[in-house]
Design an enzyme around this catalytic site. Structure first.
Site, PDB file in Angstrom:
ATOM      1  N   LYS A  83      28.139 -70.400  41.121  1.00 49.27           N
ATOM      2  CA  LYS A  83      29.112 -70.434  42.216  1.00 49.27           C
ATOM      3  C   LYS A  83      29.637 -69.019  42.433  1.00 49.27           C
ATOM      4  CE  LYS A  83      32.265 -74.234  43.106  1.00 49.27           C
ATOM      5  NZ  LYS A  83      33.368 -75.026  42.534  1.00 49.27           N
TER       6      LYS A  83
HETATM    7  O1  G3P Z   1      35.215 -78.171  44.363  1.00 47.13           O
HETATM    8  C1  G3P Z   1      36.351 -77.457  44.707  1.00 47.13           C
HETATM    9  C2  G3P Z   1      37.557 -78.025  44.105  1.00 47.13           C
HETATM   10  O2  G3P Z   1      37.505 -77.933  42.707  1.00 47.13           O
HETATM   11  C3  G3P Z   1      38.839 -77.519  44.635  1.00 47.13           C
HETATM   12  O3  G3P Z   1      39.639 -78.625  44.671  1.00 47.13           O
HETATM   13  O4  G3P Z   1      41.707 -79.871  44.811  1.00 47.13           O
HETATM   14  O5  G3P Z   1      41.714 -77.534  43.866  1.00 47.13           O
HETATM   15  O6  G3P Z   1      41.393 -77.904  46.291  1.00 47.13           O
HETATM   16  P1  G3P Z   1      41.203 -78.475  44.924  1.00 47.13           P
END
Ligand code: G3P
Length: 202
Positions: A83
């Site tokens: 990533k």
């Molecule tokens: O895959 C991306 C994710 O981990 C981010 O999620 O909930 O931190 O926006 P969030």
């Protein structure tokens, strides 16, 4: 639509993998830090549990440093996808790494233009963050739709991962749009299987 789990929690990965519905895993530095375990050994363990793509994030910001870190991550296991956040250096590193056969998941994507650039650099996956767009009062699903429609115009090889999924309705909407993959937190996958009428029927 393939379902990935968005976590670095090995117990959760084992549990959901046992359902037979899991095609891959995405992690990020915050998710890994939450587990308080050594990063490389955790990624190695995850890659041995799930045979599909496992995203591990490179934290470097400068092109040559990103390339070095990405090569180290990719060497952990055959199914590792690296990533890389979308920046000019991230794109330049992606171009080099993808030519060498290292699969890149371009992350922290919030617009169709960013996704377009990621695909041109050779990213195997692009990850628009739906929930974080909603968080600032914009339309995360709308951005996802823009990206899907742009990619369909040109039949790009880059697969789209709907990320930053926050609730089961995000998953349904992403599937209705025909996105390739949704990476879903453990709690949301658990909510997807539940229905009060199923419980009542049992
Ligand atoms: O895959 C991306 C994710 O981990 C981010 O999620 O909930 O931190 O926006 P969030």
């Amino acid at each position: 639509m393939k379902i990935f789990i968005d976590t670095a929690n090995v117990d959760h990965i084992r549990e959901i993998n046992s359902w037979g519905i899991l095609s891959g895993v995405t992690t990020n530095p915050s998710l890994c830090a939450r587990e308080q375990k050594e990063f490389y050994s955790t990624i190695r363990e995850i890659a041995s549990i799930v045979k599909g793509p496992i995203s591990a994030e490179a934290c470097s910001m400068e092109k040559e440093e990103i390339i070095k870190e990405a090569r180290e991550l990719a060497a952990i296991a055959e199914n590792i996808v690296v990533k890389i956040p979308i920046t000019p250096d991230g794109l330049a590193a992606t171009k080099v790494l993808s030519k060498d056969g290292i699969r890149i998941n371009m992350t922290l994507v919030f617009s169709a233009n960013q996704a377009l650039l990621a695909s041109q650099a050779g990213a195997a996956y692009v990850s628009p963050f739906i929930g974080r767009i909603d968080d600032i009062g914009h339309d995360g699903m709308g951005v996802l739709y823009e990206i899907i429609s742009v990619f369909e115009n040109y039949d790009f090889d880059t697969e789209i991962i709907a990320a930053s999924i926050r609730h089961p309705l995000h998953v349904v909407q992403a599937a209705q749009m025909g996105v390739d993959i949704a990476t879903v937190p453990y709690e949301v996958i658990k909510a997807m299987v539940k229905h009060p009428l199923t419980d009542k029927g049992i």
